[in-house]
Motif scaffolding. Sequence first.
Motif, PDB file in Angstrom:
ATOM      1  N   GLN A  19       0.796  -1.222   0.000  1.00  0.00           N
ATOM      2  CA  GLN A  19       0.000   0.000   0.000  1.00  0.00           C
ATOM      3  C   GLN A  19       0.834   1.282   0.000  1.00  0.00           C
ATOM      4  O   GLN A  19       0.372   2.320  -0.474  1.00  0.00           O
ATOM      5  CB  GLN A  19      -0.959  -0.002   1.193  1.00  0.00           C
ATOM      6  CG  GLN A  19      -2.061  -1.053   1.088  1.00  0.00           C
ATOM      7  CD  GLN A  19      -1.623  -2.439   1.515  1.00  0.00           C
ATOM      8  OE1 GLN A  19      -0.453  -2.676   1.834  1.00  0.00           O
ATOM      9  NE2 GLN A  19      -2.558  -3.373   1.529  1.00  0.00           N
ATOM     10  N   ASP A  20       2.048   1.255   0.527  1.00  0.00           N
ATOM     11  CA  ASP A  20       2.896   2.453   0.503  1.00  0.00           C
ATOM     12  C   ASP A  20       4.049   2.318  -0.490  1.00  0.00           C
ATOM     13  O   ASP A  20       4.979   3.143  -0.498  1.00  0.00           O
ATOM     14  CB  ASP A  20       3.428   2.776   1.902  1.00  0.00           C
ATOM     15  CG  ASP A  20       4.240   1.624   2.503  1.00  0.00           C
ATOM     16  OD1 ASP A  20       4.553   0.658   1.780  1.00  0.00           O
ATOM     17  OD2 ASP A  20       4.550   1.695   3.704  1.00  0.00           O
ATOM     18  N   SER A 144      -9.088   1.618  -1.851  1.00  0.00           N
ATOM     19  CA  SER A 144      -8.255   2.626  -1.204  1.00  0.00           C
ATOM     20  C   SER A 144      -7.698   2.102   0.103  1.00  0.00           C
ATOM     21  O   SER A 144      -8.442   1.584   0.937  1.00  0.00           O
ATOM     22  CB  SER A 144      -9.076   3.892  -0.936  1.00  0.00           C
ATOM     23  OG  SER A 144      -8.354   4.768  -0.092  1.00  0.00           O
ATOM     24  N   CYS A 146      -6.595   3.929   2.424  1.00  0.00           N
ATOM     25  CA  CYS A 146      -6.846   4.955   3.437  1.00  0.00           C
ATOM     26  C   CYS A 146      -8.148   4.653   4.172  1.00  0.00           C
ATOM     27  O   CYS A 146      -9.191   4.427   3.555  1.00  0.00           O
ATOM     28  CB  CYS A 146      -6.909   6.322   2.764  1.00  0.00           C
ATOM     29  SG  CYS A 146      -7.310   7.671   3.862  1.00  0.00           S
ATOM     30  N   SER A 191      -4.112   7.680  -3.072  1.00  0.00           N
ATOM     31  CA  SER A 191      -3.803   7.081  -1.774  1.00  0.00           C
ATOM     32  C   SER A 191      -4.734   7.549  -0.667  1.00  0.00           C
ATOM     33  O   SER A 191      -4.958   6.830   0.303  1.00  0.00           O
ATOM     34  CB  SER A 191      -2.348   7.385  -1.396  1.00  0.00           C
ATOM     35  OG  SER A 191      -2.137   8.787  -1.334  1.00  0.00           O
ATOM     36  N   PRO A 236       1.969   9.821  -4.683  1.00  0.00           N
ATOM     37  CA  PRO A 236       1.543  10.043  -3.298  1.00  0.00           C
ATOM     38  C   PRO A 236       1.274  11.521  -3.045  1.00  0.00           C
ATOM     39  O   PRO A 236       2.022  12.388  -3.506  1.00  0.00           O
ATOM     40  CB  PRO A 236       2.740   9.546  -2.483  1.00  0.00           C
ATOM     41  CG  PRO A 236       3.913   9.682  -3.405  1.00  0.00           C
ATOM     42  CD  PRO A 236       3.378   9.420  -4.780  1.00  0.00           C
TER      43      PRO A 236
END
Length: 368
Positions: A19-20, A144, A146, A191, A236
């Motif tokens: 995810q990052d 997502s 987030c 993101s 990002p």
Amino acid sequence: MAAAAAADANPIRCASFNQDNSCFVIGTKDGFRIFDSNTGRLLYQRDIGAFVIVEMLFSSSLLAIVGAGEQASLSPRRLCLFNTETGAALRELNFLTSILAVRVNRKRLIVVLQGKTFIYDINSLVILDTIDTVPNLKGLCAFSPCLDGCFLALPASTTKGSVLVYNAIDLHSHCEIDAHRSPLTAMVFSSNGMYIATASEQGTIIRVHSISEATKSYGFRRGTYTSTVYSLSFGPSIGLPDILLATSSSGSVHAFLLGSAIDQRSKRSSTFLGSIIPDSVSDALDAAHHVLHNAVSPGVKSYAVIRKVDRADDSSKSESTSESTSFRATVSIITYNGYFLEYFLNINHRNESSWTLDREFNLLTAIQ
């Protein structure tokens, strides 16, 4: 024989970044491998058979894996939550039909089948909701990571590019977006879950919608000829992302500047001609577009992300352009014929760009 030849030509069955984007994982006919994105180091390798889905939960030891069905123990109808620290399965979930996609974040587990999508609480694995969908043969979805904007996107039509946006925390439909005239082939959330980018089977126009407004769209022309869009990725950002990236069957990588497109559209709308040109036409007028030609051999599937964006002071800019920003984006590409490529995309205040290859290595010959 043709299918076998295609598999040999493209030994990677699946690829995904976490995810990052700090790690990525590939699945092959032999097993799966986890790499550190920053160093390219092989972190983990497990050779237990062919896999078609391998998804990481950030940088944790948890993987969601689905076999290719070439062995009885690796059924495409079975989802295994695997612990890389112990090398053992934590839990397995079985379904009546093949699993086509899996997505995870710290609260939810999403499992996509051809006609249904299941939402689980990732901690208890209690099923929270079941969404009946149109036939989704490719398992197309976007999710997502987030939690504040934890949206799930699924195709809402088989004849046009409509997107169902679903709130995966509160468990209700959020909106439906008519993004394209042709069926969807790729989509991705920013993101923060505030924006969604989509591409259709035509592959010529890529659109960005604001989730909160559902109708506000920015369009980018990828090209004039039909091409299959393999991947979309936002850079990002806390607010509106700087860059949107696309790879396609043409073998090129396309970078679109969202801020520049908004500025151009605002300037157009303030003119008489701009006010009467519909969005479907003005999509072609957005020029905030930077292309890396022949990054991958045409027809070879590729997956690219923008790992980071570094803003830079451009000493060459004049005071009159002091509000402009120069930056460098780190673009990482996985090719399904077995390579990792990383480029620096430098864009100055005059919207001039250059692509520089920083590193390249073979994913299949890497040694842990």
